[in-house]
Design a protein around this motif. Structure first.
Motif, PDB file in Angstrom:
ATOM      1  N   SER A 152       0.836  -1.211   0.000  1.00  0.00           N
ATOM      2  CA  SER A 152       0.000   0.000   0.000  1.00  0.00           C
ATOM      3  C   SER A 152       0.861   1.247   0.000  1.00  0.00           C
ATOM      4  O   SER A 152       0.542   2.241  -0.659  1.00  0.00           O
ATOM      5  CB  SER A 152      -0.924  -0.004   1.224  1.00  0.00           C
ATOM      6  OG  SER A 152      -1.767  -1.139   1.189  1.00  0.00           O
ATOM      7  N   ALA A 153       1.975   1.205   0.717  1.00  0.00           N
ATOM      8  CA  ALA A 153       2.871   2.370   0.741  1.00  0.00           C
ATOM      9  C   ALA A 153       3.497   2.593  -0.630  1.00  0.00           C
ATOM     10  O   ALA A 153       3.655   3.733  -1.089  1.00  0.00           O
ATOM     11  CB  ALA A 153       3.955   2.174   1.801  1.00  0.00           C
ATOM     12  N   TYR A 154       3.844   1.504  -1.325  1.00  0.00           N
ATOM     13  CA  TYR A 154       4.434   1.631  -2.657  1.00  0.00           C
ATOM     14  C   TYR A 154       3.414   2.211  -3.648  1.00  0.00           C
ATOM     15  O   TYR A 154       3.759   3.075  -4.468  1.00  0.00           O
ATOM     16  CB  TYR A 154       4.897   0.255  -3.130  1.00  0.00           C
ATOM     17  CG  TYR A 154       5.542   0.272  -4.504  1.00  0.00           C
ATOM     18  CD1 TYR A 154       6.891   0.560  -4.652  1.00  0.00           C
ATOM     19  CD2 TYR A 154       4.789  -0.007  -5.636  1.00  0.00           C
ATOM     20  CE1 TYR A 154       7.486   0.581  -5.906  1.00  0.00           C
ATOM     21  CE2 TYR A 154       5.356   0.011  -6.897  1.00  0.00           C
ATOM     22  CZ  TYR A 154       6.718   0.296  -7.034  1.00  0.00           C
ATOM     23  OH  TYR A 154       7.297   0.312  -8.276  1.00  0.00           O
ATOM     24  N   HIS A 198       3.711   5.775  -5.805  1.00  0.00           N
ATOM     25  CA  HIS A 198       3.951   5.565  -7.236  1.00  0.00           C
ATOM     26  C   HIS A 198       2.607   5.654  -7.986  1.00  0.00           C
ATOM     27  O   HIS A 198       1.861   4.666  -8.057  1.00  0.00           O
ATOM     28  CB  HIS A 198       4.597   4.205  -7.493  1.00  0.00           C
ATOM     29  CG  HIS A 198       5.989   4.105  -6.952  1.00  0.00           C
ATOM     30  ND1 HIS A 198       6.251   3.926  -5.606  1.00  0.00           N
ATOM     31  CD2 HIS A 198       7.199   4.166  -7.586  1.00  0.00           C
ATOM     32  CE1 HIS A 198       7.553   3.873  -5.414  1.00  0.00           C
ATOM     33  NE2 HIS A 198       8.169   4.020  -6.608  1.00  0.00           N
ATOM     34  N   PRO A 199       2.262   6.822  -8.502  1.00  0.00           N
ATOM     35  CA  PRO A 199       0.976   6.946  -9.220  1.00  0.00           C
ATOM     36  C   PRO A 199       0.963   6.167 -10.525  1.00  0.00           C
ATOM     37  O   PRO A 199      -0.097   5.784 -10.996  1.00  0.00           O
ATOM     38  CB  PRO A 199       0.856   8.456  -9.477  1.00  0.00           C
ATOM     39  CG  PRO A 199       2.265   8.972  -9.417  1.00  0.00           C
ATOM     40  CD  PRO A 199       2.994   8.109  -8.431  1.00  0.00           C
ATOM     41  N   SER A 200       2.132   5.920 -11.123  1.00  0.00           N
ATOM     42  CA  SER A 200       2.212   5.171 -12.371  1.00  0.00           C
ATOM     43  C   SER A 200       2.901   3.843 -12.114  1.00  0.00           C
ATOM     44  O   SER A 200       3.956   3.786 -11.479  1.00  0.00           O
ATOM     45  CB  SER A 200       3.001   5.970 -13.434  1.00  0.00           C
ATOM     46  OG  SER A 200       2.344   7.176 -13.722  1.00  0.00           O
ATOM     47  N   LEU A 201       2.307   2.770 -12.609  1.00  0.00           N
ATOM     48  CA  LEU A 201       2.828   1.418 -12.435  1.00  0.00           C
ATOM     49  C   LEU A 201       3.188   0.841 -13.799  1.00  0.00           C
ATOM     50  O   LEU A 201       2.596   1.197 -14.815  1.00  0.00           O
ATOM     51  CB  LEU A 201       1.803   0.525 -11.741  1.00  0.00           C
ATOM     52  CG  LEU A 201       1.296   1.031 -10.373  1.00  0.00           C
ATOM     53  CD1 LEU A 201       0.201   0.114  -9.852  1.00  0.00           C
ATOM     54  CD2 LEU A 201       2.444   1.102  -9.367  1.00  0.00           C
ATOM     55  N   THR A 202       4.164  -0.050 -13.803  1.00  0.00           N
ATOM     56  CA  THR A 202       4.641  -0.647 -15.042  1.00  0.00           C
ATOM     57  C   THR A 202       4.274  -2.123 -15.066  1.00  0.00           C
ATOM     58  O   THR A 202       4.528  -2.851 -14.089  1.00  0.00           O
ATOM     59  CB  THR A 202       6.164  -0.496 -15.168  1.00  0.00           C
ATOM     60  OG1 THR A 202       6.497   0.889 -15.133  1.00  0.00           O
ATOM     61  CG2 THR A 202       6.657  -1.102 -16.471  1.00  0.00           C
ATOM     62  N   SER A 247      -5.791   2.612 -22.904  1.00  0.00           N
ATOM     63  CA  SER A 247      -6.334   3.958 -22.700  1.00  0.00           C
ATOM     64  C   SER A 247      -5.945   4.526 -21.342  1.00  0.00           C
ATOM     65  O   SER A 247      -6.014   5.742 -21.131  1.00  0.00           O
ATOM     66  CB  SER A 247      -7.864   3.937 -22.821  1.00  0.00           C
ATOM     67  OG  SER A 247      -8.439   3.119 -21.816  1.00  0.00           O
ATOM     68  N   LEU A 248      -5.506   3.638 -20.389  1.00  0.00           N
ATOM     69  CA  LEU A 248      -5.069   4.093 -19.074  1.00  0.00           C
ATOM     70  C   LEU A 248      -3.568   4.293 -19.001  1.00  0.00           C
ATOM     71  O   LEU A 248      -3.076   4.844 -18.019  1.00  0.00           O
ATOM     72  CB  LEU A 248      -5.496   3.072 -18.006  1.00  0.00           C
ATOM     73  CG  LEU A 248      -6.991   2.722 -17.959  1.00  0.00           C
ATOM     74  CD1 LEU A 248      -7.247   1.642 -16.926  1.00  0.00           C
ATOM     75  CD2 LEU A 248      -7.810   3.962 -17.653  1.00  0.00           C
ATOM     76  N   ALA A 249      -2.851   3.823 -20.006  1.00  0.00           N
ATOM     77  CA  ALA A 249      -1.385   3.877 -19.958  1.00  0.00           C
ATOM     78  C   ALA A 249      -0.888   5.277 -20.287  1.00  0.00           C
ATOM     79  O   ALA A 249      -1.499   6.009 -21.078  1.00  0.00           O
ATOM     80  CB  ALA A 249      -0.800   2.867 -20.943  1.00  0.00           C
TER      81      ALA A 249
END
Length: 778
Positions: free
Chosen positions: A503-505, A509-513, A535-537
């Motif tokens: 949850s902290a990560y 980090h608003p963007s995930l890979t 469309s979310l990327a």
């Protein structure tokens, strides 16, 4: 595909028409619309041709019909269009039509003149009656001296002379001659100037009073209904009277007789009442008779005007024919479709039979070296696509027609740039409505030119909307938003478990890979179109740019290659075998060696490299640049062994084909007969046009609809109604109309310049058969 693939075979023929049956034969041919007549008397003045008298007679009848039409419009009536198309009248029937039309016109003139005279006389009598009635108030006996003045009418203007001076007239009558009256009516705009001029010219030796007429009446000069002003002037002295009459004439006043005694005025009023009643009855009977005549005109005029239009067209065609040496036979030259020769002979036989001639007319083919006109038969579905091709240029005789292929390629290329499920559906429904109600006279007989353009292209718009829905599903865009028709092939949960996202990560980090190399993250291709997760990327533009660019390159090269291939059919049909070697072969080498090789590199890279080794995949763009520079880049690995020598050979072949394209055909024919043509890339335009549409759609959603959904509550639900209305209006105005027009024009350019230019000359002229035009009476 018949004539749609290539224009029909057209031949030059001669018609041999007997003088007695020529009129009937041309009439029959005009009803069928089969032939285009050629003028065999180009140097003869129109006023010196054989049937100029008949043409002039038809024009005289048209003038008579114009007068009858104007009379109907003046009466508020419009003749209905002719329910059925009558045939051209025979000579005896034409004389009867001319006689009856002139008789009706003369009768209308007389009745209209009589009605106008009666109306003027009735208006004159009513004005005179009002003058006498209002004059009674001014000429009644004055009140005794010292008594209060009589109240005046509210509509009466204040006279310049004081009415209280009437008692001085009694004394003047004893010493001078009797007072004389001038009465009449004047236009209300001229009253002030008229009154002022009377005062200055007569120096006050008069008494003038003015009052408005109780009822408005028509102005004979303008036809408007106005309220006239009645005036009554009393004066003494003959010179003053002459001045008053001259001033009245200058101001266009209508002067009436005004008896001096009250008994005479009463008698005149009674007499006017009787005359008005008699004239009213006479005018009513005249109106009834005029209505009967107009009914008769409205009944016969539509048929007459169609018959005379046909008769005039026939004589104009006969003026283009020439006589043989015996002066008993007319000879006409025509362009005729070969398949219609039997119908032409049948029409001539039918015309000869109708005229009662014992000798039949006949048609005979004539050899010629002239290029015949182009005839491509269309229907309501193919007419719109053929119009797009003809706007570039009418096909040369017997060359390949691009219209059948444009039925599919044009809407598809439009949809590549316009692809959106929502916008395409709106366009499809609009076109479907026009198609379902295409027989409605209200839609067909519109006067707006823009609307008629849309209506004539309804089937084109229908296919553009259908293809836009298809490409919209491929792009996965519906009003710029992605739709999850199928479950996404990317698993976020698998990536979260593999990377142990806490949850902290996630909070930091608003963007995930998502790594497709992790087992279970990417589960395979999406069933149809683009995966909605893109469309979310944050890198969705980079991904879509690359995808749409490559797709546009592939489709553009295939489209141009198809156009070059169609040129083979023209070379073979016209027996120009040298063009296969000097034009087609160099064009294909140039196209395939450069752009065909580019398509090969795109597919080869897609097949060879996967997600595991995508980071080391070389750039196709850099390889293509190095190909023209005859070099290699150590940092950009080759796609396959021996790539550099292969590219050098391809570039040399492409460069070697250029001088063959430029000089091959001119040197072979020893003169320049055809402009050189080259192949030009065009794929970027398609990709750029669609990206512009997608960006506009996304901006419109984010700036309008998203603001309505953000604060969604009870108040937000109410606010959402005008927000959605604004979104709908902007969608139709900007994305459907403006962006649709932009994509349409871009698709038009791609077809004209990049497709048709490879095989289509468009230097022909249309076959214009002689046919009776529909009733276009103005």
């Amino acid at each position: 595909m018949g004539s749609l693939f290539r224009s029909e075979e057209v031949c030059l023929a001669q018609l041999f028409l007997q003088s007695a049956s020529a009129y009937s034969c041309i009439s029959e041919l005009g009803e069928r619309g089969l032939l285009e007549f050629r003028d065999l008397n180009p140097k003869v003045s129109p006023f010196q041709r054989r049937f100029v008298g008949e043409v002039r007679r038809c024009e005289e009848m048209e003038k008579t019909f114009t007068f009858l039409q104007q009379e109907l419009r003046a009466a508020g009536r419009l003749p209905a269009p002719c329910p059925e198309s009558p045939r051209a009248p025979a000579a005896r029937e034409a004389l009867r039509v001319q006689e009856q039309s002139e008789q009706l016109a003369q009768e209308l003139r007389e009745v209209s003149r009589s009605r106008s005279s009666l109306r003027d006389r009735l208006r004159d009598l009513r004005q005179h009656l009002h003058v006498l009635r209002e004059g009674q108030r001014f000429t009644s006996l004055p009140a005794p001296l010292g008594s209060p003045p009589r109240p005046r009418a509210l509509s009466e203007r204040e006279p310049i002379l004081d009415p209280s001076l009437h008692h001085h007239l009694d004394r003047l009558e004893m010493t001078f001659e009797a007072v004389v009256f001038v009465a009449g009516v004047i236009h209300p705009w001229r009253v002030t100037a008229f009154e002022r001029l009377l005062w200055r010219a007569c120096r006050g030796y008069l008494v003038a009073s003015f009052v408005e007429m109780p009822e408005p009446m028509e102005d004979p000069a303008t036809g408007e209904s106005i309220t006239w002003v009645i005036f009554l002037i009393s004066y003494w002295g003959e010179q003053i009277g002459q001045k008053i009459r001259k001033i009245s004439n200058c101001f266009h006043c209508q002067v009436y007789g005004y008896p001096e005694s009250e008994a005479s005025r009463t008698e005149a009023i009674t007499r006017l009442h009787g005359q008005i009643q008699e004239l009213s009855v006479t005018l009513e009977e005249t109106e009834k008779y005029l209505a009967e005549v107009l009914d008769k005109v409205a009944q016969v005029l539509p048929t007459w005007r169609v018959q005379v239009q046909k008769m005039k067209a026939i004589y104009l065609v006969l003026n283009q024919c020439s006589f043989d040496v015996t002066k008993k036979c007319l000879i006409a030259e025509v362009w005729c479709p070969v398949r219609d020769l039997t119908q032409v002979q049948d029409a001539l036989r039918q015309g000869s039979y109708q005229s009662g001639s014992s000798v039949e007319c006949f048609v005979q083919r004539v050899p010629t070296t002239e290029s015949p006109p182009t005839l491509i038969r269309t229907n309501k579905f193919t007419a719109g696509f053929q119009s797009i091709v003809d706007a570039y240029g009418v096909a040369s005789y017997q060359e390949v027609n691009p219209a059948p292929y444009a039925i599919i390629t044009f809407p598809f290329i439009f949809a590549i740039m316009f692809g959106d499920v929502g916008h395409g559906l709106l366009m499809f429904l609009f076109a479907l409505w026009m198609v379902l109600y295409e027989d409605s006279p209200r839609l067909r007989q519109g006067t707006n030119e823009i609307w008629l353009t849309f209506f004539e292209g309804r089937y084109l718009i229908l296919l553009m909307g259908a293809f836009s829905i298809y490409t919209g599903f491929i792009y996965n865009e519906c009003f710029s938003k992605a739709t999850a028709i199928f479950p996404s092939a990317w698993s976020v949960a698998t990536m979260a478990n593999h990377s142990s996202w806490s949850s902290a990560y996630l909070a930091t980090h608003p963007s995930l890979t998502l790594d497709p190399n992790v087992t279970g993250v990417f589960q395979g291709p999406y069933p149809f179109g683009i995966d909605p997760i893109w469309s979310l990327a944050t890198n969705h533009l980079n991904f879509l740019n690359s995808f749409k660019m490559k797709m546009s390159v592939v489709l553009g090269i295939v489209h141009m290659g198809f156009g070059v291939m169609l040129g083979v059919f023209n070379h073979v049909h016209f027996q120009q075998r040298h063009r296969l070697v000097l034009e087609f072969l160099p064009e294909m080498i140039f196209l395939l060696a450069l752009f065909g090789y580019l398509v090969f590199l795109i597919f080869y890279k897609w097949i060879k490299f996967s997600a595991a080794d995508s980071r080391v995949a070389p750039s196709i763009l850099i390889h293509f640049i190095d190909m023209f520079l005859f070099t290699s880049n150590a940092e950009n690995l080759p796609l396959y062994p021996g790539q550099v020598p292969v590219q050098m050979v391809l570039v040399v072949l492409a460069l070697a084909s250029v001088p063959v394209l430029l000089l091959g055909t001119p040197l072979y024919q020893w003169c320049r007969q055809r402009a050189p043509r080259t192949v030009r890339p065009r794929a970027v335009g398609e990709r750029g046009a669609h990206l512009a549409h997608a960006q506009l759609s996304e901006v419109l959603w984010s700036m309008v609809m998203r603001n309505g959904f953000v604060g969604l509550s009870y108040v937000g639900g109410v606010v959402l109604v005008p927000v959605f209305a604004a979104f709908a209006v902007l969608t139709v105005a900007i994305l459907l109309v403006m962006e649709g027009l932009s994509a349409f024009l871009h698709a038009l350019r791609l077809h004209w310049v990049e497709f048709q230019n490879k095989f289509y000359v468009g230097a022909g002229y249309k076959l214009c058969p002689f046919a009776f035009a529909p009733d276009t009476w103005e």
